[in-house]
Design a protein around this motif. Structure first.
Motif, PDB file in Angstrom:
ATOM      1  N   SER A  70       2.360  -8.363  -7.826  1.00  0.00           N
ATOM      2  CA  SER A  70       2.074  -8.521  -6.537  1.00  0.00           C
ATOM      3  C   SER A  70       4.158  -8.894  -6.356  1.00  0.00           C
ATOM      4  O   SER A  70       3.807  -9.559  -4.763  1.00  0.00           O
ATOM      5  CB  SER A  70       0.981  -9.428  -6.185  1.00  0.00           C
ATOM      6  N   GLU A  71       4.781  -9.152  -6.771  1.00  0.00           N
ATOM      7  CA  GLU A  71       5.989 -10.029  -6.608  1.00  0.00           C
ATOM      8  C   GLU A  71       6.527  -8.919  -5.617  1.00  0.00           C
ATOM      9  O   GLU A  71       7.029  -8.911  -4.516  1.00  0.00           O
ATOM     10  CB  GLU A  71       6.660 -10.632  -7.857  1.00  0.00           C
ATOM     11  N   PHE A  72       6.524  -7.648  -5.716  1.00  0.00           N
ATOM     12  CA  PHE A  72       7.268  -6.310  -5.551  1.00  0.00           C
ATOM     13  C   PHE A  72       6.015  -6.161  -4.079  1.00  0.00           C
ATOM     14  O   PHE A  72       6.444  -4.340  -4.582  1.00  0.00           O
ATOM     15  CB  PHE A  72       7.723  -5.315  -6.151  1.00  0.00           C
ATOM     16  N   GLY A  73       5.613  -6.266  -3.925  1.00  0.00           N
ATOM     17  CA  GLY A  73       4.311  -5.660  -2.864  1.00  0.00           C
ATOM     18  C   GLY A  73       5.445  -5.295  -1.399  1.00  0.00           C
ATOM     19  O   GLY A  73       6.611  -5.096  -1.498  1.00  0.00           O
ATOM     20  N   GLU A  74       4.705  -4.926  -1.091  1.00  0.00           N
ATOM     21  CA  GLU A  74       4.686  -4.163   1.148  1.00  0.00           C
ATOM     22  C   GLU A  74       6.064  -5.240   1.753  1.00  0.00           C
ATOM     23  O   GLU A  74       6.641  -4.957   2.103  1.00  0.00           O
ATOM     24  CB  GLU A  74       4.343  -3.510   1.145  1.00  0.00           C
ATOM     25  N   TRP A  75       5.218  -6.615   1.751  1.00  0.00           N
ATOM     26  CA  TRP A  75       4.957  -7.831   3.128  1.00  0.00           C
ATOM     27  C   TRP A  75       6.490  -8.354   2.506  1.00  0.00           C
ATOM     28  O   TRP A  75       6.291  -9.383   1.463  1.00  0.00           O
ATOM     29  CB  TRP A  75       3.661  -8.189   3.611  1.00  0.00           C
ATOM     30  N   LYS A 123      15.455   2.624   3.776  1.00  0.00           N
ATOM     31  CA  LYS A 123      14.046   2.501   5.398  1.00  0.00           C
ATOM     32  C   LYS A 123      13.088   1.749   5.568  1.00  0.00           C
ATOM     33  O   LYS A 123      12.224   1.180   4.093  1.00  0.00           O
ATOM     34  CB  LYS A 123      14.019   4.011   5.006  1.00  0.00           C
ATOM     35  N   VAL A 124      12.710   0.776   5.959  1.00  0.00           N
ATOM     36  CA  VAL A 124      11.954  -0.090   6.602  1.00  0.00           C
ATOM     37  C   VAL A 124      11.425  -0.573   7.882  1.00  0.00           C
ATOM     38  O   VAL A 124      11.731   0.090   8.369  1.00  0.00           O
ATOM     39  CB  VAL A 124      12.111  -1.662   6.139  1.00  0.00           C
ATOM     40  N   VAL A 153       8.391  -7.426   7.677  1.00  0.00           N
ATOM     41  CA  VAL A 153       8.707  -6.328   7.497  1.00  0.00           C
ATOM     42  C   VAL A 153       8.329  -5.410   6.429  1.00  0.00           C
ATOM     43  O   VAL A 153       8.035  -6.176   5.330  1.00  0.00           O
ATOM     44  CB  VAL A 153      10.313  -6.858   6.291  1.00  0.00           C
ATOM     45  N   TYR A 154       7.692  -3.957   6.945  1.00  0.00           N
ATOM     46  CA  TYR A 154       7.411  -3.384   5.393  1.00  0.00           C
ATOM     47  C   TYR A 154       7.997  -2.795   4.803  1.00  0.00           C
ATOM     48  O   TYR A 154       8.743  -1.563   5.555  1.00  0.00           O
ATOM     49  CB  TYR A 154       5.877  -2.718   6.014  1.00  0.00           C
ATOM     50  N   VAL A 155       8.106  -2.901   3.574  1.00  0.00           N
ATOM     51  CA  VAL A 155       9.289  -2.266   2.569  1.00  0.00           C
ATOM     52  C   VAL A 155       8.503  -1.132   1.562  1.00  0.00           C
ATOM     53  O   VAL A 155       7.761  -1.730   0.557  1.00  0.00           O
ATOM     54  CB  VAL A 155      10.290  -3.206   2.062  1.00  0.00           C
ATOM     55  N   ALA A 156       7.647  -0.168   2.321  1.00  0.00           N
ATOM     56  CA  ALA A 156       7.041   1.165   1.181  1.00  0.00           C
ATOM     57  C   ALA A 156       7.216   1.242   0.278  1.00  0.00           C
ATOM     58  O   ALA A 156       6.688   1.383  -1.066  1.00  0.00           O
ATOM     59  CB  ALA A 156       7.204   2.304   1.944  1.00  0.00           C
ATOM     60  N   ASN A 157       9.089   0.976  -0.489  1.00  0.00           N
ATOM     61  CA  ASN A 157       8.852   0.753  -2.714  1.00  0.00           C
ATOM     62  C   ASN A 157      10.043  -0.421  -2.752  1.00  0.00           C
ATOM     63  O   ASN A 157      10.855   0.273  -2.590  1.00  0.00           O
ATOM     64  CB  ASN A 157       9.683   2.267  -2.710  1.00  0.00           C
ATOM     65  N   ALA A 158       9.254  -1.282  -2.516  1.00  0.00           N
ATOM     66  CA  ALA A 158      10.578  -2.478  -2.762  1.00  0.00           C
ATOM     67  C   ALA A 158      10.933  -3.076  -4.378  1.00  0.00           C
ATOM     68  O   ALA A 158      12.154  -3.574  -3.661  1.00  0.00           O
ATOM     69  CB  ALA A 158       9.533  -4.033  -2.855  1.00  0.00           C
ATOM     70  N   GLU A 159      10.522  -2.388  -5.013  1.00  0.00           N
ATOM     71  CA  GLU A 159      11.851  -2.392  -6.456  1.00  0.00           C
ATOM     72  C   GLU A 159      12.600  -1.960  -6.486  1.00  0.00           C
ATOM     73  O   GLU A 159      13.638  -1.893  -6.679  1.00  0.00           O
ATOM     74  CB  GLU A 159      11.011  -2.367  -7.287  1.00  0.00           C
ATOM     75  N   ALA A 160      12.227  -0.706  -5.448  1.00  0.00           N
ATOM     76  CA  ALA A 160      13.675   0.269  -5.642  1.00  0.00           C
ATOM     77  C   ALA A 160      14.561   0.029  -4.583  1.00  0.00           C
ATOM     78  O   ALA A 160      15.754   0.128  -4.500  1.00  0.00           O
ATOM     79  CB  ALA A 160      13.002   1.453  -5.564  1.00  0.00           C
ATOM     80  N   ASN A 161      14.388  -0.664  -3.456  1.00  0.00           N
ATOM     81  CA  ASN A 161      15.275  -1.059  -2.121  1.00  0.00           C
ATOM     82  C   ASN A 161      15.585  -2.056  -2.039  1.00  0.00           C
ATOM     83  O   ASN A 161      16.086  -2.418  -1.287  1.00  0.00           O
ATOM     84  CB  ASN A 161      14.552  -0.196  -0.876  1.00  0.00           C
TER      85      ASN A 161
END
Length: 212
Positions: free
Chosen positions: A116-121, A160-161, A185-193
Motif C-alpha cells: 500500500s506504500e505506492f497506492g493510487e491516492w 500524468k496524474v 492526487v490520483y497516480v495510476a502507477n505510482a511506483e513508476a511515476n
C-alpha cells in the motif's frame, strides 16, 4: 484519493456511450444521397452526479499552477471519479508534470501492507493536525488504513496524474464522510511515476484537551 482508528495525534518521524440503437424491423430505407451527416458532440470528461454536489473548486493551489499542464485523458479521469459514498474523486482534471520542476507528493498508508506504500491516492501537502480531521478531509475510512506510515516522493517530469476534490465515502452505518474541498492526487502507477522516496513512521504524542 488516500483511502483507509488510531487514538490521539500522530507525529511523523523520519525512518527511512456506447449508444445502443434500437432497431426497427420496418424502418424505411434511406437513400445515401438524402442522408444528413450527423454532428458529433464530445462528452464531458468528468461526469459526477452533479457538479453542485462536489465541494470546492478545480483551481490548482498557486504554488502548483505553474508546475502542471492540463491535458485531456477521459479514460484516466474516469478511473479516478467515484460514485457518491464510494470515495475517490468527485471532480478532477488530468495534468502532466512539467519539465524542470520539483513536485512533492505525500501518502499516508498502512504499514501492515507494504504494497500500500505506492497506492493510487496522494496529497499535495504533508499530513498535519488531528488524524480524525485528516481522514475526513481525504475520505479515508478507518478500516482502509491505520495511517501509521507516510511516504514522501518526487513526481517524475512527464508523469500524468489527476488532481481534484474528494467524493463522499461511507465507512459504516455510523460513520460517513461528506465531499471535501481538499485537493487529492490520483497516480495510476505510482511506483513508476515517483522517485527519490523517503518513508516515515508515526509515533504516539498525546495532546491534552484544553478546558477538560
Amino acid at each position: 484519493m488516500l483511502k483507509n482508528t488510531i487514538t490521539g495525534i500522530l507525529i511523523l518521524s523520519c525512518s527511512g456511450c456506447v449508444l445502443l440503437e434500437k432497431k426497427d424491423p420496418i424502418a424505411p430505407v434511406i437513400d445515401p444521397a438524402d442522408a444528413v451527416t450527423p454532428v458529433l458532440l464530445l462528452a464531458p470528461e468528468a461526469t459526477p452526479i452533479s457538479a453542485a454536489e462536489c465541494a470546492g473548486d478545480m483551481e490548482l493551489p498557486v504554488e502548483f499552477s505553474r508546475k502542471f499542464t492540463a491535458v485531456s485523458d477521459p479514460a484516466l479521469l474516469a478511473q479516478s471519479i467515484g460514485e457518491p459514498d464510494e470515495g475517490k474523486l468527485c471532480q478532477g482534471q488530468v495534468y502532466v508534470a512539467k519539465q524542470n520542476t520539483q513536485i512533492m507528493l505525500f501518502r499516508a498508508w498502512n504499514s501492515s501492507n507494504s504494497a500500500s506504500e505506492f497506492g493510487e491516492w496522494w496529497a499535495l501537502k504533508s499530513p498535519r493536525g488531528q488524524i480524525a480531521q485528516y481522514r475526513s478531509d481525504y475520505q479515508i475510512c478507518y478500516q482502509w488504513s491505520p495511517l501509521d506510515k507516510m511516504t514522501l516522493c518526487s513526481l517524475k517530469a512527464g508523469a500524468k496524474v489527476v488532481i481534484g476534490t474528494g467524493q463522499s465515502a461511507t465507512c459504516s452505518s455510523y460513520l460517513d464522510y461528506p465531499t471535501s474541498a481538499k485537493k487529492q492526487v490520483y497516480v495510476a502507477n505510482a511506483e513508476a511515476n515517483l522517485f527519490d522516496c523517503n518513508s516515515y513512521n508515526a509515533e504516539f504524542n498525546w495532546t491534552p484537551i484544553i478546558g477538560n
